[in-house]
Write a protein that holds these residues in place. Structure first.
Motif, PDB file in Angstrom:
ATOM      1  N   ARG A 185       0.826  -1.205   0.000  1.00 37.07           N
ATOM      2  CA  ARG A 185       0.000   0.000   0.000  1.00 37.07           C
ATOM      3  C   ARG A 185       0.865   1.263   0.000  1.00 37.07           C
ATOM      4  NH1 ARG A 185      -3.870  -0.680   5.021  1.00 37.07           N
ATOM      5  NH2 ARG A 185      -4.573   1.406   4.324  1.00 37.07           N
ATOM      6  N   ALA A 186       1.961   1.250   0.768  1.00 37.25           N
ATOM      7  CA  ALA A 186       2.818   2.438   0.885  1.00 37.25           C
ATOM      8  C   ALA A 186       3.563   2.751  -0.409  1.00 37.25           C
ATOM      9  CB  ALA A 186       3.813   2.255   2.027  1.00 37.25           C
ATOM     10  N   LEU A 187       3.686   1.780  -1.308  1.00 40.10           N
ATOM     11  CA  LEU A 187       4.370   2.023  -2.578  1.00 40.10           C
ATOM     12  C   LEU A 187       3.558   2.899  -3.528  1.00 40.10           C
ATOM     13  CD1 LEU A 187       5.978  -1.469  -3.248  1.00 40.10           C
ATOM     14  CD2 LEU A 187       7.186   0.692  -2.905  1.00 40.10           C
ATOM     15  N   ASP A 188       2.279   3.060  -3.252  1.00 39.67           N
ATOM     16  CA  ASP A 188       1.442   3.934  -4.073  1.00 39.67           C
ATOM     17  C   ASP A 188       1.885   5.377  -3.878  1.00 39.67           C
ATOM     18  OD1 ASP A 188      -0.518   5.238  -5.480  1.00 39.67           O
ATOM     19  OD2 ASP A 188      -2.185   4.568  -4.235  1.00 39.67           O
ATOM     20  N   GLY A 189       2.440   5.989  -4.931  1.00 41.73           N
ATOM     21  CA  GLY A 189       2.907   7.367  -4.835  1.00 41.73           C
ATOM     22  C   GLY A 189       4.273   7.529  -4.214  1.00 41.73           C
ATOM     23  N   THR A 190       5.045   6.453  -4.109  1.00 44.56           N
ATOM     24  CA  THR A 190       6.360   6.545  -3.485  1.00 44.56           C
ATOM     25  C   THR A 190       7.273   7.516  -4.229  1.00 44.56           C
ATOM     26  OG1 THR A 190       8.318   5.287  -2.794  1.00 44.56           O
ATOM     27  CG2 THR A 190       7.213   4.561  -4.812  1.00 44.56           C
ATOM     28  N   LEU A 191       8.147   8.165  -3.487  1.00 41.71           N
ATOM     29  CA  LEU A 191       9.146   9.062  -4.068  1.00 41.71           C
ATOM     30  C   LEU A 191      10.518   8.401  -4.164  1.00 41.71           C
ATOM     31  CD1 LEU A 191       8.242  12.398  -2.188  1.00 41.71           C
ATOM     32  CD2 LEU A 191       7.588  11.711  -4.511  1.00 41.71           C
ATOM     33  N   ASP A 192      10.620   7.164  -3.700  1.00 33.49           N
ATOM     34  CA  ASP A 192      11.899   6.463  -3.694  1.00 33.49           C
ATOM     35  C   ASP A 192      12.250   5.970  -5.097  1.00 33.49           C
ATOM     36  OD1 ASP A 192      14.004   4.938  -1.885  1.00 33.49           O
ATOM     37  OD2 ASP A 192      13.275   3.504  -3.378  1.00 33.49           O
ATOM     38  N   ALA A 193      13.429   6.320  -5.586  1.00 34.97           N
ATOM     39  CA  ALA A 193      13.810   6.008  -6.968  1.00 34.97           C
ATOM     40  C   ALA A 193      13.919   4.507  -7.218  1.00 34.97           C
ATOM     41  CB  ALA A 193      15.135   6.692  -7.307  1.00 34.97           C
ATOM     42  N   HIS A 194      14.494   3.770  -6.277  1.00 38.16           N
ATOM     43  CA  HIS A 194      14.611   2.324  -6.470  1.00 38.16           C
ATOM     44  C   HIS A 194      13.237   1.659  -6.512  1.00 38.16           C
ATOM     45  CE1 HIS A 194      18.801   3.092  -5.052  1.00 38.16           C
ATOM     46  NE2 HIS A 194      19.060   2.159  -5.948  1.00 38.16           N
ATOM     47  N   SER A 195      12.339   2.095  -5.651  1.00 41.74           N
ATOM     48  CA  SER A 195      10.987   1.530  -5.656  1.00 41.74           C
ATOM     49  C   SER A 195      10.264   1.868  -6.955  1.00 41.74           C
ATOM     50  CB  SER A 195      10.191   2.047  -4.457  1.00 41.74           C
ATOM     51  OG  SER A 195      10.753   1.591  -3.240  1.00 41.74           O
ATOM     52  N   ARG A 196      10.442   3.094  -7.434  1.00 38.93           N
ATOM     53  CA  ARG A 196       9.786   3.491  -8.685  1.00 38.93           C
ATOM     54  C   ARG A 196      10.328   2.667  -9.861  1.00 38.93           C
ATOM     55  NH1 ARG A 196       7.249   8.690  -8.385  1.00 38.93           N
ATOM     56  NH2 ARG A 196       7.802   9.152 -10.542  1.00 38.93           N
ATOM     57  N   ALA A 197      11.619   2.364  -9.833  1.00 39.85           N
ATOM     58  CA  ALA A 197      12.192   1.523 -10.884  1.00 39.85           C
ATOM     59  C   ALA A 197      11.603   0.115 -10.829  1.00 39.85           C
ATOM     60  CB  ALA A 197      13.710   1.468 -10.745  1.00 39.85           C
ATOM     61  N   ALA A 302      15.783  15.629   9.342  1.00 35.28           N
ATOM     62  CA  ALA A 302      16.397  16.844   9.884  1.00 35.28           C
ATOM     63  C   ALA A 302      15.695  17.270  11.167  1.00 35.28           C
ATOM     64  CB  ALA A 302      16.344  17.957   8.845  1.00 35.28           C
ATOM     65  N   ARG A 303      14.379  17.200  11.189  1.00 32.84           N
ATOM     66  CA  ARG A 303      13.621  17.573  12.386  1.00 32.84           C
ATOM     67  C   ARG A 303      13.942  16.654  13.562  1.00 32.84           C
ATOM     68  NH1 ARG A 303       7.015  18.393  12.637  1.00 32.84           N
ATOM     69  NH2 ARG A 303       6.759  17.825  14.834  1.00 32.84           N
ATOM     70  N   ALA A 304      14.279  15.390  13.270  1.00 36.83           N
ATOM     71  CA  ALA A 304      14.622  14.434  14.324  1.00 36.83           C
ATOM     72  C   ALA A 304      16.110  14.452  14.667  1.00 36.83           C
ATOM     73  CB  ALA A 304      14.208  13.031  13.894  1.00 36.83           C
ATOM     74  N   ASP A 305      16.827  15.456  14.154  1.00 32.34           N
ATOM     75  CA  ASP A 305      18.249  15.651  14.443  1.00 32.34           C
ATOM     76  C   ASP A 305      19.145  14.566  13.852  1.00 32.34           C
ATOM     77  OD1 ASP A 305      18.127  18.134  15.858  1.00 32.34           O
ATOM     78  OD2 ASP A 305      17.332  17.058  17.589  1.00 32.34           O
ATOM     79  N   TYR A 306      18.742  14.024  12.712  1.00 31.68           N
ATOM     80  CA  TYR A 306      19.636  13.192  11.926  1.00 31.68           C
ATOM     81  C   TYR A 306      20.464  14.118  11.039  1.00 31.68           C
ATOM     82  CZ  TYR A 306      17.381   8.723  13.116  1.00 31.68           C
ATOM     83  OH  TYR A 306      16.915   7.606  13.770  1.00 31.68           O
ATOM     84  N   VAL A 307      21.778  13.975  11.092  1.00 29.07           N
ATOM     85  CA  VAL A 307      22.694  14.860  10.371  1.00 29.07           C
ATOM     86  C   VAL A 307      23.107  14.217   9.052  1.00 29.07           C
ATOM     87  CG1 VAL A 307      24.953  15.976  10.438  1.00 29.07           C
ATOM     88  CG2 VAL A 307      23.543  15.862  12.515  1.00 29.07           C
ATOM     89  N   ASN A 308      23.083  14.996   7.984  1.00 32.37           N
ATOM     90  CA  ASN A 308      23.549  14.528   6.678  1.00 32.37           C
ATOM     91  C   ASN A 308      25.079  14.567   6.662  1.00 32.37           C
ATOM     92  OD1 ASN A 308      23.594  15.943   3.334  1.00 32.37           O
ATOM     93  ND2 ASN A 308      23.837  13.818   3.949  1.00 32.37           N
ATOM     94  N   PHE A 309      25.714  13.405   6.876  1.00 29.78           N
ATOM     95  CA  PHE A 309      27.173  13.357   6.974  1.00 29.78           C
ATOM     96  C   PHE A 309      27.833  12.946   5.662  1.00 29.78           C
ATOM     97  CE2 PHE A 309      25.928   9.038   7.730  1.00 29.78           C
ATOM     98  CZ  PHE A 309      26.977   8.251   7.269  1.00 29.78           C
ATOM     99  N   GLU A 310      27.064  12.366   4.749  1.00 34.04           N
ATOM    100  CA  GLU A 310      27.597  11.916   3.465  1.00 34.04           C
ATOM    101  C   GLU A 310      26.446  11.862   2.468  1.00 34.04           C
ATOM    102  OE1 GLU A 310      31.386   8.799   3.727  1.00 34.04           O
ATOM    103  OE2 GLU A 310      29.358   8.043   3.980  1.00 34.04           O
ATOM    104  N   ARG A 311      26.801  11.647   1.207  1.00 30.85           N
ATOM    105  CA  ARG A 311      25.809  11.300   0.204  1.00 30.85           C
ATOM    106  C   ARG A 311      26.235   9.991  -0.454  1.00 30.85           C
ATOM    107  NH1 ARG A 311      23.669  16.812  -2.888  1.00 30.85           N
ATOM    108  NH2 ARG A 311      23.200  17.994  -0.990  1.00 30.85           N
ATOM    109  N   ALA A 312      25.345   9.436  -1.230  1.00 27.75           N
ATOM    110  CA  ALA A 312      25.655   8.221  -1.980  1.00 27.75           C
ATOM    111  C   ALA A 312      25.216   8.426  -3.426  1.00 27.75           C
ATOM    112  CB  ALA A 312      24.953   7.012  -1.383  1.00 27.75           C
ATOM    113  N   ILE A 313      26.076   8.031  -4.338  1.00 26.67           N
ATOM    114  CA  ILE A 313      25.793   8.070  -5.774  1.00 26.67           C
ATOM    115  C   ILE A 313      25.471   6.650  -6.218  1.00 26.67           C
ATOM    116  CG2 ILE A 313      26.766   8.488  -8.058  1.00 26.67           C
ATOM    117  CD1 ILE A 313      26.301  11.025  -6.557  1.00 26.67           C
ATOM    118  N   ASN A 314      24.352   6.479  -6.924  1.00 30.49           N
ATOM    119  CA  ASN A 314      24.005   5.165  -7.449  1.00 30.49           C
ATOM    120  C   ASN A 314      23.897   5.231  -8.973  1.00 30.49           C
ATOM    121  OD1 ASN A 314      22.480   5.229  -4.561  1.00 30.49           O
ATOM    122  ND2 ASN A 314      23.202   3.190  -5.046  1.00 30.49           N
ATOM    123  N   MET A 315      24.506   4.247  -9.635  1.00 35.02           N
ATOM    124  CA  MET A 315      24.450   4.157 -11.081  1.00 35.02           C
ATOM    125  C   MET A 315      24.030   2.741 -11.455  1.00 35.02           C
ATOM    126  SD  MET A 315      28.007   6.148 -12.065  1.00 35.02           S
ATOM    127  CE  MET A 315      27.623   6.246 -13.824  1.00 35.02           C
TER     128      MET A 315
END
Length: 317
Positions: A185-197, A302-315
């Motif tokens: 049910r949660a996959l309906d309208g998902t913004l996650d790229a892997h799920s959309r693929a 961000a609101r829960a104080d999770y800090v963006n310490f890195e990014r990940a590139i996927n190909m």
């Protein structure tokens, strides 16, 4: 020392011989180098999945794949490094990848996705940008293209626990069927790229089963940690959160909200509950990730104080 241009014919391309060559493999720096010895011991890596390109005794490039301990073929290409102190080594690195891939991957198989961790500000730093792009160029020449850029996030105990949502009640997931149904049910309208693929190739139910079997079912941490959120003790589920521990860190593995419950801010309560469960285990950190384009989820972290310490590139190919 700057090394002048080297052609593939000038280098030796081979797999490492075993754990005794991890030090050689690690002459090129990367954020996960410290994990490789344990990965080999636990069979998440194999010497035959870790290849190097040498000019004499100088390491010019390296490539490695990752998988689970019982996998016969790797699931992810997660190391592709080049000596950035040398002149253009694109051809050498491409030859290394193509030579290794022919030996490592099953014949005719689509290559596993490439994932690389990069600094959060990699686009703003010219040297870092150049290094990241050089590695991407190698794989672009073999047919890969960028699929998504992700934020890697971390919560630490000193940040304090995020506030709970008093509207929500939580209970453990009853069984995998209940969770898969909510994932579907949660996959309906998902913004996650892997799920959309995945949804472009299969049904939502099939995509949910795939995600469950390939990731969630592999965690050895207690399934009693997994939570479903309801409005009141007997209300209908509005979402779920999967706190877990993977081979490296405690993680918020998955969080989803059913479509009819979106827009009410329940994501904050779900994330707070998942964080609380892991924090109760006295963990030093909690890791998470979300797509750069998933603004609502990034805002919740961000609101829960999770800090963006890195990014990940996927190909992918």
């Amino acid at each position: 020392m700057i090394l002048s241009s080297v052609s593939p014919s000038d280098v030796t391309i081979r797999p490492i011989t075993g754990p005794d060559e991890v030090a050689l493999f690690n002459r090129l720096p990367y954020t996960i180098n410290h994990e490789l010895t344990d990965d080999l011991a636990e069979r998440r890596r194999r010497p035959e999945w870790m290849w190097i390109a040498l000019h004499g005794d100088r390491l010019l490039a390296r490539v490695a794949w990752w998988g689970r301990s019982d996998d016969s073929a790797p699931l992810l290409l997660d190391i592709l490094d080049i000596d950035d102190d040398a002149d253009d080594l694109t051809e050498v690195a491409q030859a290394l990848y193509e030579t290794a891939a022919k030996q490592v991957l099953p014949p005719g198989a689509v290559p596993p996705e490439y994932g690389r961790f990069v600094p959060a500000d990699w686009r703003e730093n010219p040297d870092t940008y150049r290094a990241v792009r050089s590695r991407m160029t190698v794989l672009e020449k073999t047919g890969a293209s960028l699929t998504v850029e992700r934020l890697r996030l971390e919560w630490r105990p000193e940040a304090g626990l995020p506030a709970p949502d008093q509207r929500l009640a939580f209970r453990p997931v009853r069984d995998h069927g209940e969770l898969i149904a909510l994932m579907t049910r949660a996959l309906d309208g998902t913004l996650d790229a892997h799920s959309r693929a995945d949804l472009a190739q299969m049904s939502a139910h099939e995509a949910a089963v795939k995600h469950y079997e390939q990731e969630l079912a592999t965690y050895s941490s207690p399934r009693q940690w997994w939570r479903i959120a309801t409005l009141g003790e007997r209300g209908e589920p509005v979402g779920f959160v999967v706190p877990a521990r993977n081979a490296y860190h405690p993680v918020i593995a998955y969080l989803g909200i059913v479509p009819e419950a979106r827009g009410h801010g329940y994501v904050h309560g779900l994330l707070a509950e998942g964080t609380r469960i892991l924090a109760a285990e006295k963990v030093p950190r909690i890791r998470a990730a979300t797509d750069l384009g998933n603004a609502p989820m990034a805002s919740a972290f961000a609101r829960a104080d999770y800090v963006n310490f890195e990014r990940a590139i996927n190909m992918a190919w």
